[in-house]
Scaffold this motif. Structure first.
Motif, short mmCIF file in Angstrom:
data_model
loop_
_atom_site.label_atom_id
_atom_site.label_comp_id
_atom_site.label_asym_id
_atom_site.label_seq_id
_atom_site.Cartn_x
_atom_site.Cartn_y
_atom_site.Cartn_z
N LYS A 20 49.07 34.92 19.41
CA LYS A 20 47.82 35.50 18.55
C LYS A 20 46.75 36.00 19.24
N HIS A 21 46.19 37.09 18.83
CA HIS A 21 45.19 37.61 19.51
C HIS A 21 44.27 36.79 19.75
N ARG A 22 43.52 36.65 20.68
CA ARG A 22 42.16 35.76 20.81
C ARG A 22 41.12 36.78 21.44
N LYS A 23 39.89 36.50 21.27
CA LYS A 23 38.68 37.38 21.60
C LYS A 23 38.47 36.73 23.29
N PRO A 24 38.11 37.68 23.95
CA PRO A 24 38.00 37.29 25.34
C PRO A 24 36.72 36.17 25.43
N LEU A 25 36.77 35.45 26.57
CA LEU A 25 35.46 34.33 26.79
C LEU A 25 34.67 35.17 27.70
N HIS A 26 33.36 34.43 27.75
CA HIS A 26 32.35 34.72 28.93
C HIS A 26 32.76 34.29 29.99
N PRO A 27 32.84 34.85 31.12
CA PRO A 27 33.39 34.42 32.50
C PRO A 27 32.56 32.87 32.71
N ASN A 28 33.52 32.29 33.21
CA ASN A 28 33.01 30.89 33.81
C ASN A 28 32.43 31.05 35.22
N PHE A 29 31.11 30.75 35.31
CA PHE A 29 30.41 30.98 36.69
C PHE A 29 31.15 30.11 37.80
N LEU A 30 31.55 28.83 37.48
CA LEU A 30 32.09 27.89 38.51
C LEU A 30 33.02 28.72 39.01
N LYS A 99 49.50 31.45 33.57
CA LYS A 99 47.95 30.83 34.15
C LYS A 99 47.23 31.51 32.98
N GLU A 100 47.40 31.47 31.79
CA GLU A 100 46.45 32.04 30.78
C GLU A 100 45.11 31.30 30.64
N TRP A 101 45.10 30.05 30.90
CA TRP A 101 43.94 29.38 30.56
C TRP A 101 42.93 29.95 31.95
N LEU A 102 43.37 29.98 32.97
CA LEU A 102 42.65 30.40 34.04
C LEU A 102 42.17 31.65 33.82
N MET A 103 43.13 32.55 33.42
CA MET A 103 42.43 34.30 33.18
C MET A 103 41.63 34.32 32.14
N ARG A 104 41.65 33.33 31.05
CA ARG A 104 40.66 33.32 30.13
C ARG A 104 39.32 33.02 30.39
N PHE A 105 39.36 31.92 31.30
CA PHE A 105 38.04 31.34 31.64
C PHE A 105 37.35 32.36 32.84
N LEU A 106 38.12 33.11 33.25
CA LEU A 106 37.50 34.12 34.18
C LEU A 106 37.05 35.43 33.57
N GLY A 107 37.13 35.32 32.12
CA GLY A 107 36.67 36.44 31.21
C GLY A 107 37.79 37.77 31.45
N CYS A 108 38.91 37.43 31.71
CA CYS A 108 39.97 38.54 31.82
C CYS A 108 40.49 38.91 30.32
N ILE A 109 40.66 40.18 30.13
CA ILE A 109 40.96 40.64 28.89
C ILE A 109 42.36 41.39 28.96
N GLU A 130 28.47 41.80 22.31
CA GLU A 130 28.06 40.49 21.85
C GLU A 130 27.71 39.27 23.04
N LYS A 131 28.57 39.62 23.83
CA LYS A 131 28.42 38.58 25.13
C LYS A 131 27.69 39.17 26.00
N LYS A 132 27.20 40.39 25.92
CA LYS A 132 26.04 40.97 26.84
C LYS A 132 26.79 40.90 28.26
N THR A 133 28.04 41.13 28.55
CA THR A 133 28.71 41.22 29.80
C THR A 133 29.42 42.03 30.38
N SER A 134 29.35 42.58 31.25
CA SER A 134 29.92 43.74 31.98
C SER A 134 31.33 43.60 31.86
N VAL A 135 32.29 44.84 31.80
CA VAL A 135 33.63 44.97 31.94
C VAL A 135 33.99 45.85 33.09
#
Length: 425
Positions: A20-30, A99-109, A130-135
């Motif tokens: 299923k389609h999932r919205k991108p996450l804000h990149p994890n700073f760590l 490595k989907e979880w890793l890519m998601r937490f990195l903010g990858c689309i 909405e996330k006010k984050t560059s792409v």
């Protein structure tokens, strides 16, 4: 870098539930910090430096970052340029495999290369607004084969107007020269650079037409890495610099034979007429005997493109090759479903296989380009076609020049598009 693969029956793969389609996450700073640290050795070894132009006009604003695509070090450069500014990355869907979880937490689309993807635009808007984050996006969608810009999708200006945010370009020098795709993942000792520029502010984009924006992008993405190497006296002294050169220079300009070129060491030779060219430390070619038809590699590549277009216009172009087939239907693995046959003509692609169970056709106007790659995830050269339901990774047998197939797809699209436009006028 490798990718997770599994052998699986074609019917079983088609029966798998689609993700299923999932919205991108804000990149994890760590995680961004870990990537930044991991990039240090490569950037240090290449003495990476960058300059900025007009970036004060976009300070504090989420931007669309457009970067040319030369090699894997592109991502490391971006981490150095923009850190600690958060940014998402538009990434090919196969990059998520295993490595989907890793890519998601990195903010990858995730997106499918050269497949129409309306959801991608929504995801980019979501991240920017909405996330006010560059792409960060690679508009060329594929690595450069010959060191020059690959075709950009037409009407990119429509996307820029729809997003309505400042646009920043990152154009690199040295990344291609250090690790050209044809050279079998062998890295050279080359310094790397980048020029980071504000292409247009949000206010400027509002006042420009789509055509003006497309022309602005075309100008920004005009470069020639072999010319840069030559003109700046960037010497590549490694003795493997011509290894794999036949992947792009697959046709002999002396005898006209295809598939008999061989790049090895510092030489490129035709095994049919036995003519030999030597690649010097500045990336230029010289025939050991007789005329040097093309000293500049992109000129040779451009001649091959013209030859492909001539074949298309004359109706003589055709690709026929047996292939091993991998499929992508989720992010768990590339499913190796068996053997098949791939053909490419002026009508488009036709893939059959898996004991008659698989049949897929893709028309010539399906897309302006083709996802083709060399030594894909250390497996083999690949031609990828498909749609939203599934992607088919075709690994040709023998010495099928995937560069020719990519050029044929691009030129065929142009020819068909012009013909269709004339018919509707």
């Amino acid at each position: 870098m490798k990718i997770r693969t599994r052998k699986k029956d074609y019917d079983a793969v088609m029966a798998l539930p689609k993700g299923k389609h999932r919205k991108p996450l804000h990149p994890n700073f760590l995680l961004q910090s870990v990537i930044r640290i991991a990039a240090i050795p490569d950037l240090w070894s290449t003495h990476f430096k960058f300059t900025t132009h007009g970036m004060e006009k976009v300070k504090g604003q989420p931007c669309l970052i457009l970067m040319n695509h030369s090699s894997f070090i592109d991502l490391m450069m971006a981490s150095r340029i923009f850190y600690p500014k958060p940014y998402g990355i538009v990434c090919t869907s196969d990059g998520f495999v295993g490595k989907e979880w890793l890519m998601r937490f990195l903010g990858c689309i995730p997106t499918q290369k050269f497949v129409s993807d309306v959801a991608l635009i929504r995801d980019m808007e979501y991240m920017l607004k909405e996330k006010k984050t560059s792409v960060l996006m690679y508009p060329e969608a594929s690595y450069s084969f010959d060191g020059t810009a690959t075709p950009l999708p037409r009407k990119m200006g429509v996307l820029l107007k729809k997003l309505g945010v400042p646009v920043v370009t990152v154009i690199t020098q040295g990344a291609f020269t250090r690790d050209p795709l044809y050279n079998c993942l062998q890295k050279r000792k080359v310094r790397t650079y980048a020029t980071v520029s504000c292409l247009a502010t949000a206010e400027e984009i509002k006042t420009m037409t789509v055509r003006q924006l497309d022309e602005l992008l075309d100008e920004a993405f005009t470069f020639d890495n072999f010319a840069w190497q030559r003109d700046n006296a960037i010497e590549v002294t490694e003795k493997f610099r011509a290894d794999g050169l036949e992947r792009i220079l697959y046709k002999c300009p002396h005898c006209g034979t295809e598939g008999q070129m061989e790049g090895k060491g510092i030489s490129l030779k035709c095994n049919h007429c036995h003519k030999v060219w030597e690649m010097d430390t500045l990336g230029q070619l010289k025939a050991l005997e007789g005329e040097t038809e093309f000293s500049h590699i992109p000129d040779w590549y451009a001649w091959e493109r013209a030859e492909v277009r001539r074949e298309l216009e004359e109706g003589t172009y055709q690709l026929e090759t047996d292939v091993d087939i991998g499929m992508l239907v989720d992010f768990k693995a590339i499913y190796m479903v068996g053997k098949g046959h791939l053909s490419h003509t002026t009508d488009g692609f036709h893939l059959t296989g898996c004991d008659g169970k698989l049949e897929y056709r893709q028309g010539a106007l399906a897309c302006y380009g083709l996802y083709a790659d060399y030594y894909w995830y250390e497996i083999a050269d690949v031609i990828c076609i498909g749609n939203q339901e599934a992607l088919y990774y075709c690994f040709p047998s023998g010495k099928t020049p995937v560069a020719k197939t990519r050029m044929a797809t691009e030129e065929l699209y142009k020819l068909k598009k012009v013909r269709k436009t004339k018919e509707t006028v």
